[in-house]
Design a protein around this motif. Structure first.
Motif, PDB file in Angstrom:
ATOM      1  N   ARG A   1       0.998  -1.015  -0.019  1.00 37.00           N
ATOM      2  CA  ARG A   1       0.033   0.073  -0.021  1.00 37.00           C
ATOM      3  C   ARG A   1       0.679   1.196   0.066  1.00 37.00           C
ATOM      4  O   ARG A   1       1.874   1.317   0.531  1.00 37.00           O
TER       5      ARG A   1
ATOM      6  N   SER B   1       3.347   5.363  10.941  1.00 34.46           N
ATOM      7  CA  SER B   1       2.189   6.211  11.274  1.00 34.46           C
ATOM      8  C   SER B   1       2.485   7.393  12.105  1.00 34.46           C
ATOM      9  O   SER B   1       3.428   7.577  13.131  1.00 34.46           O
TER      10      SER B   1
ATOM     11  N   CYS C   1       5.006   0.535  13.122  1.00 35.95           N
ATOM     12  CA  CYS C   1       3.838  -0.230  13.339  1.00 35.95           C
ATOM     13  C   CYS C   1       3.917  -1.583  12.679  1.00 35.95           C
ATOM     14  O   CYS C   1       4.639  -1.789  11.581  1.00 35.95           O
TER      15      CYS C   1
ATOM     16  N   ASP D   1       2.402  -5.997  12.487  1.00 36.03           N
ATOM     17  CA  ASP D   1       1.225  -6.730  12.345  1.00 36.03           C
ATOM     18  C   ASP D   1       1.625  -7.977  13.268  1.00 36.03           C
ATOM     19  O   ASP D   1       0.859  -8.549  13.958  1.00 36.03           O
TER      20      ASP D   1
ATOM     21  N   GLU E   1      -2.199  -2.059  19.892  1.00 44.61           N
ATOM     22  CA  GLU E   1      -3.220  -1.318  19.326  1.00 44.61           C
ATOM     23  C   GLU E   1      -4.582  -2.126  18.969  1.00 44.61           C
ATOM     24  O   GLU E   1      -4.341  -3.150  18.147  1.00 44.61           O
ATOM     25  N   LEU E   2      -5.578  -1.618  19.183  1.00 46.56           N
ATOM     26  CA  LEU E   2      -6.994  -2.350  18.764  1.00 46.56           C
ATOM     27  C   LEU E   2      -6.891  -3.649  19.151  1.00 46.56           C
ATOM     28  O   LEU E   2      -7.310  -4.753  18.682  1.00 46.56           O
ATOM     29  N   SER E   3      -6.402  -3.887  20.548  1.00 46.83           N
ATOM     30  CA  SER E   3      -6.304  -5.156  20.979  1.00 46.83           C
ATOM     31  C   SER E   3      -7.938  -6.018  21.083  1.00 46.83           C
ATOM     32  O   SER E   3      -8.806  -5.170  21.089  1.00 46.83           O
TER      33      SER E   3
ATOM     34  N   THR F   1      -9.351  -7.340  18.619  1.00 46.98           N
ATOM     35  CA  THR F   1     -10.075  -6.997  17.178  1.00 46.98           C
ATOM     36  C   THR F   1      -9.136  -8.003  16.352  1.00 46.98           C
ATOM     37  O   THR F   1      -8.043  -8.260  16.391  1.00 46.98           O
ATOM     38  N   GLU F   2      -9.852  -7.915  14.942  1.00 48.69           N
ATOM     39  CA  GLU F   2      -8.875  -8.735  13.960  1.00 48.69           C
ATOM     40  C   GLU F   2      -7.806  -7.759  13.378  1.00 48.69           C
ATOM     41  O   GLU F   2      -7.085  -8.094  12.461  1.00 48.69           O
ATOM     42  N   TYR F   3      -8.145  -6.592  13.634  1.00 43.89           N
ATOM     43  CA  TYR F   3      -7.103  -5.381  13.181  1.00 43.89           C
ATOM     44  C   TYR F   3      -5.777  -5.050  14.163  1.00 43.89           C
ATOM     45  O   TYR F   3      -5.159  -4.139  14.011  1.00 43.89           O
ATOM     46  N   ALA F   4      -5.790  -6.003  15.018  1.00 41.59           N
ATOM     47  CA  ALA F   4      -4.895  -5.546  15.962  1.00 41.59           C
ATOM     48  C   ALA F   4      -3.495  -5.705  15.718  1.00 41.59           C
ATOM     49  O   ALA F   4      -3.102  -6.312  14.903  1.00 41.59           O
ATOM     50  N   TYR F   5      -2.664  -4.639  16.077  1.00 40.52           N
ATOM     51  CA  TYR F   5      -1.323  -4.441  15.750  1.00 40.52           C
ATOM     52  C   TYR F   5      -0.426  -3.676  16.954  1.00 40.52           C
ATOM     53  O   TYR F   5      -0.936  -3.628  17.859  1.00 40.52           O
TER      54      TYR F   5
END
Length: 179
Positions: free
Chosen positions: A5, A20, A40, A42, A54-56, A58-62
């Motif tokens: 990306r 970020s 950042c 993954d 971050e975003l613990s 969830t499927e988007y955790a990192y």
């Protein structure tokens, strides 16, 4: 081919990671980390003890860690653009279930002529998008290296080098080939 990306990246511990810039909005009392640039990742295997989750849950955790110029090897930006029918387009969206790329053709209310060869798929406040068949698009990628000290410490984008190259096999061909 792996989809890369657009965005800013850093070399850290002989690997490349996304960069970020976080700014906190809200109550200063409940702030858990300072504003600034963060590396950042993954993959939990790559994280070290001082990384934030971050975003613990969830499927988007990192995981993220403050980016320090003395710890990173280099800093660069990747940007993509496409050329179709002799015109360069800087913004496009890829949807695997569509017939082609959605290319940002013009801002709303502009005098830009839309090529009637292509279907207008969205016309709204974000602008006018046309759908261009995958085989009529050429993808280019530009990699711009910045002075990491000036960028991270002073917010100055001093360009060290820049290279642009053709992507021979864009990621959308991997998704659309009839095998």
């Amino acid at each position: 081919m792996k989809y890369i990306r657009s965005g800013r990246y850093v070399g850290y511990n002989e690997k490349e990671y996304y960069l970020s810039n976080y700014g906190y909005i809200g109550d200063e009392e409940n702030r858990d980390k300072p504003d600034g640039y963060y590396i950042c990742i993954d993959d939990e295997e790559d994280k070290e003890e001082d990384w934030y989750e971050e975003l613990s849950g969830t499927e988007y955790a990192y995981y993220s860690k403050p980016a320090k110029a003395e710890e990173i090897e280099y800093l660069y930006e990747i940007s993509h653009y496409v050329i179709c029918n002799g015109r360069k387009y800087k913004w496009f969206d890829y949807y695997p279930d569509k017939k082609g790329l959605w290319v940002y053709a013009a801002s709303w209310g502009s005098n830009t002529k839309i090529d009637p060869k292509y279907e207008v798929v969205e016309s709204g406040r974000d602008g006018i998008y046309i759908e261009v068949p995958y085989d009529e698009v050429t993808l280019y990628e530009t990699k711009t290296f910045f002075d990491k000290y000036k960028y991270l410490n002073e917010d100055i984008e001093e360009v060290l080098s820049e290279e642009t190259y053709l992507i021979d096999e864009p990621w959308w061909f991997e998704e659309t080939k009839d095998n």
